[in-house]
Design a protein around this motif. Structure first.
Motif, PDB file in Angstrom:
ATOM      1  N   SER A   6      -9.506 -13.579  -1.052  1.00 57.17           N
ATOM      2  CA  SER A   6     -10.013 -13.602   0.320  1.00 57.17           C
ATOM      3  C   SER A   6     -10.419 -12.218   0.801  1.00 57.17           C
ATOM      4  O   SER A   6     -11.193 -12.088   1.739  1.00 57.17           O
ATOM      5  CB  SER A   6      -8.953 -14.183   1.260  1.00 57.17           C
ATOM      6  N   CYS A   7      -9.912 -11.174   0.167  1.00 55.96           N
ATOM      7  CA  CYS A   7     -10.203  -9.800   0.591  1.00 55.96           C
ATOM      8  C   CYS A   7     -11.414  -9.199  -0.112  1.00 55.96           C
ATOM      9  O   CYS A   7     -11.909  -8.162   0.305  1.00 55.96           O
ATOM     10  CB  CYS A   7      -9.007  -8.885   0.312  1.00 55.96           C
ATOM     11  N   VAL A   8     -11.861  -9.820  -1.164  1.00 56.88           N
ATOM     12  CA  VAL A   8     -12.905  -9.211  -1.995  1.00 56.88           C
ATOM     13  C   VAL A   8     -14.196  -8.980  -1.212  1.00 56.88           C
ATOM     14  O   VAL A   8     -14.844  -7.954  -1.360  1.00 56.88           O
ATOM     15  CB  VAL A   8     -13.157 -10.066  -3.248  1.00 56.88           C
ATOM     16  N   LYS A   9     -14.568  -9.892  -0.357  1.00 48.76           N
ATOM     17  CA  LYS A   9     -15.834  -9.769   0.361  1.00 48.76           C
ATOM     18  C   LYS A   9     -15.674  -9.179   1.761  1.00 48.76           C
ATOM     19  O   LYS A   9     -16.673  -8.867   2.399  1.00 48.76           O
ATOM     20  CB  LYS A   9     -16.505 -11.133   0.463  1.00 48.76           C
ATOM     21  N   ASP A  10     -14.465  -8.997   2.252  1.00 53.16           N
ATOM     22  CA  ASP A  10     -14.250  -8.504   3.609  1.00 53.16           C
ATOM     23  C   ASP A  10     -13.492  -7.178   3.542  1.00 53.16           C
ATOM     24  O   ASP A  10     -12.285  -7.143   3.326  1.00 53.16           O
ATOM     25  CB  ASP A  10     -13.466  -9.533   4.415  1.00 53.16           C
ATOM     26  N   PHE A  11     -14.218  -6.071   3.724  1.00 56.59           N
ATOM     27  CA  PHE A  11     -13.598  -4.758   3.617  1.00 56.59           C
ATOM     28  C   PHE A  11     -12.551  -4.536   4.713  1.00 56.59           C
ATOM     29  O   PHE A  11     -11.572  -3.831   4.502  1.00 56.59           O
ATOM     30  CB  PHE A  11     -14.647  -3.645   3.678  1.00 56.59           C
ATOM     31  N   GLY A  12     -12.708  -5.155   5.858  1.00 53.76           N
ATOM     32  CA  GLY A  12     -11.718  -5.026   6.931  1.00 53.76           C
ATOM     33  C   GLY A  12     -10.347  -5.508   6.487  1.00 53.76           C
ATOM     34  O   GLY A  12      -9.327  -4.889   6.790  1.00 53.76           O
ATOM     35  N   GLN A  13     -10.309  -6.604   5.761  1.00 57.73           N
ATOM     36  CA  GLN A  13      -9.039  -7.117   5.243  1.00 57.73           C
ATOM     37  C   GLN A  13      -8.474  -6.213   4.170  1.00 57.73           C
ATOM     38  O   GLN A  13      -7.268  -5.997   4.104  1.00 57.73           O
ATOM     39  CB  GLN A  13      -9.213  -8.528   4.698  1.00 57.73           C
ATOM     40  N   VAL A  14      -9.319  -5.667   3.311  1.00 56.98           N
ATOM     41  CA  VAL A  14      -8.853  -4.731   2.283  1.00 56.98           C
ATOM     42  C   VAL A  14      -8.233  -3.517   2.950  1.00 56.98           C
ATOM     43  O   VAL A  14      -7.176  -3.036   2.547  1.00 56.98           O
ATOM     44  CB  VAL A  14     -10.010  -4.315   1.349  1.00 56.98           C
ATOM     45  N   ARG A  15      -8.890  -3.012   3.979  1.00 49.04           N
ATOM     46  CA  ARG A  15      -8.377  -1.844   4.693  1.00 49.04           C
ATOM     47  C   ARG A  15      -7.012  -2.137   5.332  1.00 49.04           C
ATOM     48  O   ARG A  15      -6.074  -1.370   5.181  1.00 49.04           O
ATOM     49  CB  ARG A  15      -9.374  -1.411   5.769  1.00 49.04           C
ATOM     50  N   ARG A  16      -6.903  -3.256   6.019  1.00 50.67           N
ATOM     51  CA  ARG A  16      -5.654  -3.596   6.715  1.00 50.67           C
ATOM     52  C   ARG A  16      -4.521  -3.954   5.766  1.00 50.67           C
ATOM     53  O   ARG A  16      -3.387  -3.535   5.953  1.00 50.67           O
ATOM     54  CB  ARG A  16      -5.894  -4.772   7.666  1.00 50.67           C
ATOM     55  N   ARG A  17      -4.810  -4.744   4.745  1.00 51.55           N
ATOM     56  CA  ARG A  17      -3.761  -5.272   3.874  1.00 51.55           C
ATOM     57  C   ARG A  17      -3.362  -4.338   2.734  1.00 51.55           C
ATOM     58  O   ARG A  17      -2.236  -4.378   2.268  1.00 51.55           O
ATOM     59  CB  ARG A  17      -4.204  -6.596   3.259  1.00 51.55           C
ATOM     60  N   ILE A  18      -4.276  -3.488   2.285  1.00 51.81           N
ATOM     61  CA  ILE A  18      -3.996  -2.680   1.094  1.00 51.81           C
ATOM     62  C   ILE A  18      -4.016  -1.190   1.407  1.00 51.81           C
ATOM     63  O   ILE A  18      -3.031  -0.484   1.208  1.00 51.81           O
ATOM     64  CB  ILE A  18      -4.997  -3.014  -0.029  1.00 51.81           C
ATOM     65  N   ILE A  19      -5.139  -0.687   1.911  1.00 48.28           N
ATOM     66  CA  ILE A  19      -5.300   0.756   2.065  1.00 48.28           C
ATOM     67  C   ILE A  19      -4.375   1.320   3.133  1.00 48.28           C
ATOM     68  O   ILE A  19      -3.656   2.295   2.890  1.00 48.28           O
ATOM     69  CB  ILE A  19      -6.766   1.103   2.362  1.00 48.28           C
ATOM     70  N   VAL A  21      -1.629   0.136   4.397  1.00 46.45           N
ATOM     71  CA  VAL A  21      -0.229  -0.012   3.998  1.00 46.45           C
ATOM     72  C   VAL A  21       0.149   1.067   2.980  1.00 46.45           C
ATOM     73  O   VAL A  21       1.184   1.719   3.092  1.00 46.45           O
ATOM     74  CB  VAL A  21       0.024  -1.430   3.426  1.00 46.45           C
ATOM     75  N   ALA A  22      -0.721   1.285   1.997  1.00 49.92           N
ATOM     76  CA  ALA A  22      -0.444   2.291   0.970  1.00 49.92           C
ATOM     77  C   ALA A  22      -0.438   3.704   1.551  1.00 49.92           C
ATOM     78  O   ALA A  22       0.423   4.518   1.213  1.00 49.92           O
ATOM     79  CB  ALA A  22      -1.469   2.185  -0.151  1.00 49.92           C
ATOM     80  N   VAL A  23      -1.370   4.006   2.426  1.00 51.70           N
ATOM     81  CA  VAL A  23      -1.431   5.331   3.049  1.00 51.70           C
ATOM     82  C   VAL A  23      -0.183   5.575   3.892  1.00 51.70           C
ATOM     83  O   VAL A  23       0.422   6.656   3.831  1.00 51.70           O
ATOM     84  CB  VAL A  23      -2.718   5.490   3.885  1.00 51.70           C
ATOM     85  N   ASP A  24       0.243   4.603   4.667  1.00 50.68           N
ATOM     86  CA  ASP A  24       1.458   4.751   5.484  1.00 50.68           C
ATOM     87  C   ASP A  24       2.688   4.958   4.605  1.00 50.68           C
ATOM     88  O   ASP A  24       3.556   5.772   4.910  1.00 50.68           O
ATOM     89  CB  ASP A  24       1.666   3.526   6.373  1.00 50.68           C
ATOM     90  N   GLU A  25       2.777   4.219   3.511  1.00 44.30           N
ATOM     91  CA  GLU A  25       3.927   4.342   2.613  1.00 44.30           C
ATOM     92  C   GLU A  25       3.966   5.720   1.943  1.00 44.30           C
ATOM     93  O   GLU A  25       5.014   6.356   1.870  1.00 44.30           O
ATOM     94  CB  GLU A  25       3.880   3.246   1.556  1.00 44.30           C
ATOM     95  N   LEU A  26       2.829   6.189   1.463  1.00 46.16           N
ATOM     96  CA  LEU A  26       2.787   7.502   0.819  1.00 46.16           C
ATOM     97  C   LEU A  26       3.049   8.630   1.814  1.00 46.16           C
ATOM     98  O   LEU A  26       3.687   9.623   1.480  1.00 46.16           O
ATOM     99  CB  LEU A  26       1.440   7.718   0.133  1.00 46.16           C
ATOM    100  N   THR A  27       2.570   8.481   3.022  1.00 43.16           N
ATOM    101  CA  THR A  27       2.809   9.490   4.044  1.00 43.16           C
ATOM    102  C   THR A  27       4.288   9.554   4.395  1.00 43.16           C
ATOM    103  O   THR A  27       4.857  10.641   4.533  1.00 43.16           O
ATOM    104  CB  THR A  27       1.986   9.179   5.313  1.00 43.16           C
ATOM    105  N   GLY A  28       4.925   8.408   4.506  1.00 46.56           N
ATOM    106  CA  GLY A  28       6.335   8.369   4.876  1.00 46.56           C
ATOM    107  C   GLY A  28       7.272   8.801   3.767  1.00 46.56           C
ATOM    108  O   GLY A  28       8.234   9.528   4.000  1.00 46.56           O
ATOM    109  N   LYS A  29       7.010   8.384   2.545  1.00 42.30           N
ATOM    110  CA  LYS A  29       7.931   8.658   1.441  1.00 42.30           C
ATOM    111  C   LYS A  29       7.686  10.005   0.771  1.00 42.30           C
ATOM    112  O   LYS A  29       8.625  10.711   0.422  1.00 42.30           O
ATOM    113  CB  LYS A  29       7.828   7.560   0.387  1.00 42.30           C
ATOM    114  N   ASP A  30       6.424  10.362   0.547  1.00 44.08           N
ATOM    115  CA  ASP A  30       6.118  11.569  -0.211  1.00 44.08           C
ATOM    116  C   ASP A  30       5.691  12.738   0.670  1.00 44.08           C
ATOM    117  O   ASP A  30       5.514  13.841   0.177  1.00 44.08           O
ATOM    118  CB  ASP A  30       5.015  11.293  -1.235  1.00 44.08           C
TER     119      ASP A  30
END
Length: 62
Positions: A6-19, A21-30
């Motif tokens: 469902s995320c492949v064609k909608d960049f907004g969903q990729v940004r919210r669900r993957i990017i 989340v990953a940026v917040d996790e890396l900022t907080g942990k590392d």
């Protein structure tokens, strides 16, 4: 990236669900400062991503 179909064609969903989340996790942990932006070639379609990673200088003060 293991993006759901469902995320492949909608960049907004990729940004919210993957990017974001990953940026917040890396900022907080590392303690990294992460800047990113989508790259586009001539239109609205996102064709790539550009990431810049920097160590957080304020992390070492505490």
């Amino acid at each position: 990236m293991d993006a759901p179909p469902s995320c492949v064609k909608d960049f907004g969903q990729v940004r919210r669900r993957i990017i974001d989340v990953a940026v917040d996790e890396l900022t907080g942990k590392d303690g990294l400062l992460i800047e990113w932006k989508p790259t586009k070639q001539g239109g609205r379609k996102v064709t790539g991503l550009e990431f810049r990673f920097k160590p957080n200088p304020h992390l070492f003060l505490f």
